[in-house]
Structures are given as C-alpha cells and as structure tokens.
Design a protein around this motif. Structure first.
Motif, PDB file in Angstrom:
ATOM      1  N   ARG A   1      52.788 -24.799 -34.272  1.00 21.29           N
ATOM      2  CA  ARG A   1      51.960 -24.488 -35.422  1.00 21.29           C
ATOM      3  C   ARG A   1      50.841 -25.520 -35.487  1.00 21.29           C
ATOM      4  NH1 ARG A   1      56.204 -22.892 -40.097  1.00 21.29           N
ATOM      5  NH2 ARG A   1      54.332 -23.123 -41.345  1.00 21.29           N
ATOM      6  N   PHE A   2      49.821 -25.208 -36.273  1.00 22.13           N
ATOM      7  CA  PHE A   2      48.630 -26.047 -36.360  1.00 22.13           C
ATOM      8  C   PHE A   2      48.981 -27.498 -36.672  1.00 22.13           C
ATOM      9  CE2 PHE A   2      44.975 -27.959 -38.387  1.00 22.13           C
ATOM     10  CZ  PHE A   2      43.926 -27.533 -37.592  1.00 22.13           C
ATOM     11  N   ASN A   3      49.786 -27.714 -37.701  1.00 22.23           N
ATOM     12  CA  ASN A   3      50.110 -29.083 -38.105  1.00 22.23           C
ATOM     13  C   ASN A   3      50.959 -29.816 -37.074  1.00 22.23           C
ATOM     14  OD1 ASN A   3      48.553 -29.250 -40.424  1.00 22.23           O
ATOM     15  ND2 ASN A   3      50.145 -28.273 -41.662  1.00 22.23           N
ATOM     16  N   GLU A   4      51.754 -29.078 -36.300  1.00 22.20           N
ATOM     17  CA  GLU A   4      52.490 -29.709 -35.204  1.00 22.20           C
ATOM     18  C   GLU A   4      51.514 -30.255 -34.162  1.00 22.20           C
ATOM     19  OE1 GLU A   4      56.488 -27.596 -34.090  1.00 22.20           O
ATOM     20  OE2 GLU A   4      55.011 -26.054 -34.642  1.00 22.20           O
ATOM     21  N   LEU A   5      50.470 -29.469 -33.881  1.00 23.01           N
ATOM     22  CA  LEU A   5      49.452 -29.930 -32.941  1.00 23.01           C
ATOM     23  C   LEU A   5      48.712 -31.144 -33.493  1.00 23.01           C
ATOM     24  CD1 LEU A   5      48.058 -26.496 -31.715  1.00 23.01           C
ATOM     25  CD2 LEU A   5      49.311 -28.179 -30.336  1.00 23.01           C
ATOM     26  N   ARG A   6      48.410 -31.113 -34.779  1.00 23.33           N
ATOM     27  CA  ARG A   6      47.735 -32.263 -35.415  1.00 23.33           C
ATOM     28  C   ARG A   6      48.572 -33.527 -35.288  1.00 23.33           C
ATOM     29  NH1 ARG A   6      44.150 -32.261 -39.857  1.00 23.33           N
ATOM     30  NH2 ARG A   6      44.060 -34.462 -39.340  1.00 23.33           N
ATOM     31  N   ARG A   7      49.869 -33.399 -35.489  1.00 21.63           N
ATOM     32  CA  ARG A   7      50.751 -34.572 -35.369  1.00 21.63           C
ATOM     33  C   ARG A   7      50.866 -35.031 -33.909  1.00 21.63           C
ATOM     34  NH1 ARG A   7      53.402 -31.771 -39.406  1.00 21.63           N
ATOM     35  NH2 ARG A   7      54.853 -30.764 -37.975  1.00 21.63           N
ATOM     36  N   ALA A   8      50.885 -34.085 -32.996  1.00 20.58           N
ATOM     37  CA  ALA A   8      51.025 -34.421 -31.573  1.00 20.58           C
ATOM     38  C   ALA A   8      49.754 -35.058 -31.009  1.00 20.58           C
ATOM     39  CB  ALA A   8      51.377 -33.172 -30.774  1.00 20.58           C
ATOM     40  N   ILE A   9      48.608 -34.720 -31.613  1.00 21.90           N
ATOM     41  CA  ILE A   9      47.308 -35.249 -31.163  1.00 21.90           C
ATOM     42  C   ILE A   9      46.636 -35.877 -32.383  1.00 21.90           C
ATOM     43  CG2 ILE A   9      45.180 -34.706 -29.902  1.00 21.90           C
ATOM     44  CD1 ILE A   9      46.563 -31.957 -29.210  1.00 21.90           C
ATOM     45  N   PRO A  10      47.089 -37.040 -32.803  1.00 23.45           N
ATOM     46  CA  PRO A  10      46.626 -37.600 -34.080  1.00 23.45           C
ATOM     47  C   PRO A  10      45.139 -37.952 -34.126  1.00 23.45           C
ATOM     48  CG  PRO A  10      48.061 -39.148 -32.928  1.00 23.45           C
ATOM     49  CD  PRO A  10      48.092 -37.872 -32.161  1.00 23.45           C
ATOM     50  N   GLN A  11      44.491 -38.136 -32.978  1.00 27.97           N
ATOM     51  CA  GLN A  11      43.080 -38.504 -32.970  1.00 27.97           C
ATOM     52  C   GLN A  11      42.156 -37.328 -33.286  1.00 27.97           C
ATOM     53  OE1 GLN A  11      45.122 -38.645 -30.320  1.00 27.97           O
ATOM     54  NE2 GLN A  11      45.452 -40.804 -29.838  1.00 27.97           N
ATOM     55  N   VAL A  12      42.634 -36.108 -33.125  1.00 26.52           N
ATOM     56  CA  VAL A  12      41.785 -34.931 -33.319  1.00 26.52           C
ATOM     57  C   VAL A  12      41.632 -34.639 -34.810  1.00 26.52           C
ATOM     58  CG1 VAL A  12      43.623 -33.189 -33.168  1.00 26.52           C
ATOM     59  CG2 VAL A  12      41.306 -32.587 -32.485  1.00 26.52           C
ATOM     60  N   THR A  13      40.422 -34.277 -35.201  1.00 24.44           N
ATOM     61  CA  THR A  13      40.196 -33.885 -36.592  1.00 24.44           C
ATOM     62  C   THR A  13      40.597 -32.431 -36.775  1.00 24.44           C
ATOM     63  OG1 THR A  13      37.933 -33.131 -36.212  1.00 24.44           O
ATOM     64  CG2 THR A  13      38.227 -35.482 -36.781  1.00 24.44           C
ATOM     65  N   GLN A  14      40.800 -32.050 -38.020  1.00 21.35           N
ATOM     66  CA  GLN A  14      41.151 -30.661 -38.319  1.00 21.35           C
ATOM     67  C   GLN A  14      40.058 -29.721 -37.821  1.00 21.35           C
ATOM     68  OE1 GLN A  14      42.566 -29.980 -42.280  1.00 21.35           O
ATOM     69  NE2 GLN A  14      42.086 -27.808 -42.232  1.00 21.35           N
ATOM     70  N   LYS A  15      38.808 -30.096 -38.057  1.00 23.86           N
ATOM     71  CA  LYS A  15      37.671 -29.261 -37.641  1.00 23.86           C
ATOM     72  C   LYS A  15      37.623 -29.108 -36.121  1.00 23.86           C
ATOM     73  CE  LYS A  15      32.646 -28.988 -38.008  1.00 23.86           C
ATOM     74  NZ  LYS A  15      31.443 -29.640 -38.529  1.00 23.86           N
TER      75      LYS A  15
ATOM     76  N   LEU B   1      40.119 -29.522 -33.965  1.00 26.80           N
ATOM     77  CA  LEU B   1      41.280 -28.772 -33.499  1.00 26.80           C
ATOM     78  C   LEU B   1      41.083 -27.281 -33.742  1.00 26.80           C
ATOM     79  CD1 LEU B   1      44.063 -28.665 -32.243  1.00 26.80           C
ATOM     80  CD2 LEU B   1      45.032 -29.183 -34.498  1.00 26.80           C
ATOM     81  N   THR B   2      40.570 -26.917 -34.900  1.00 27.52           N
ATOM     82  CA  THR B   2      40.313 -25.507 -35.203  1.00 27.52           C
ATOM     83  C   THR B   2      39.335 -24.919 -34.198  1.00 27.52           C
ATOM     84  OG1 THR B   2      40.741 -25.836 -37.552  1.00 27.52           O
ATOM     85  CG2 THR B   2      39.422 -23.916 -36.959  1.00 27.52           C
ATOM     86  N   ALA B   3      38.247 -25.626 -33.923  1.00 30.06           N
ATOM     87  CA  ALA B   3      37.238 -25.134 -32.970  1.00 30.06           C
ATOM     88  C   ALA B   3      37.832 -25.014 -31.566  1.00 30.06           C
ATOM     89  CB  ALA B   3      36.031 -26.059 -32.970  1.00 30.06           C
ATOM     90  N   THR B   4      38.642 -25.992 -31.172  1.00 31.85           N
ATOM     91  CA  THR B   4      39.266 -25.967 -29.847  1.00 31.85           C
ATOM     92  C   THR B   4      40.202 -24.771 -29.721  1.00 31.85           C
ATOM     93  OG1 THR B   4      39.103 -28.363 -29.621  1.00 31.85           O
ATOM     94  CG2 THR B   4      40.775 -27.260 -28.273  1.00 31.85           C
TER      95      THR B   4
END
Length: 132
Positions: free
Chosen positions: A38-52, A54-57
C-alpha cells in the motif's frame, strides 16, 4: 535503437528509460518485487521520498504497465500496488546495471577524484563552464 552496430536512443526509448530509471522508480520497483504494498508501506520503506514524488512515480510506472494499482474495497478504500509480469522482466537488466556499477565503482570514484582535483588545480571549481 536500430542495430547492434548503431547505438542510438530515440525519443520514445529515452522517455521510457527516464521514467523507469528515475530517482525513485528503482526503489519502488525493488519494494514491489518483494510483495505488493500500500502507499504508506512504500512511504515507510523509502523514507526519503516525498508523498508528491511517490505519487508521481507510481502513476508513471502504472502508465507504462510496470505496476498495477488495485482498489481494495475496505472502509476507507485502500489502494495496493503490485508489480506486473512486464515489470518483473525489468529485474534482469537492472541487476546487470547494478553489477556493472558495483564492479566499476572504485574506478569511477578514482576518475571523479582525479577530475575534481584537476578542476581544483585549474581553479574552475564546480559550476564553471567547460571550454570547448
């Protein structure tokens, strides 16, 4: 690219490579190769990426057919991302690039150090124009 004798990257190839090999795509693909996230799992796994970012990627990877976006009917609705069979075919060429980088990184670092030292001696420093 045309033939083995002629190395040329045309606009469609360049666009695709820019999207697949950008700053965050490889990290996202690495996570999704292991398991759907899920999105937040990816955010936690890649902490340097911003929400914006990650969404674009994720949108670029989905558009290129490399990942799928699955809507999970829960309350609230959740989105899970998973790599597609097409996306899985990226693993071998990416592994080759990573192996090349690992093998040649010491030589690349020596070349960078020599270049930087030469730039420092010439007094041009970073950001200066290189004469042609």
């Amino acid at each position: 690219m045309d033939t083995a004798d002629e190395f040329r990257i045309d606009a469609p190839h360049r666009e695709l490579l820019d999207q697949i090999l950008d700053k965050w795509s490889l990290s996202v693909l690495n996570e999704l190769c292991e398991h759907p996230c899920r999105f937040n799992e990816l955010r936690r796994a890649i902490p340097q990426v911003t929400q914006k970012s990650l969404t674009a990627t994720l949108r670029r990877l989905e558009r290129n057919g490399v990942i799928d976006r699955e809507v999970i009917s829960t309350r609230p609705v959740a989105i899970r991302y998973r790599i597609t069979p097409l996306g899985k075919t990226l693993r071998p060429p990416v592994d080759v690039l990573l192996a090349w980088a690992a093998e040649h990184l010491p030589a690349i670092e020596r070349a960078r150090d020599a270049f930087d030292a030469q730039e420092d001696r010439a007094g041009t420093g970073a950001g200066s124009a290189i004469p042609t």
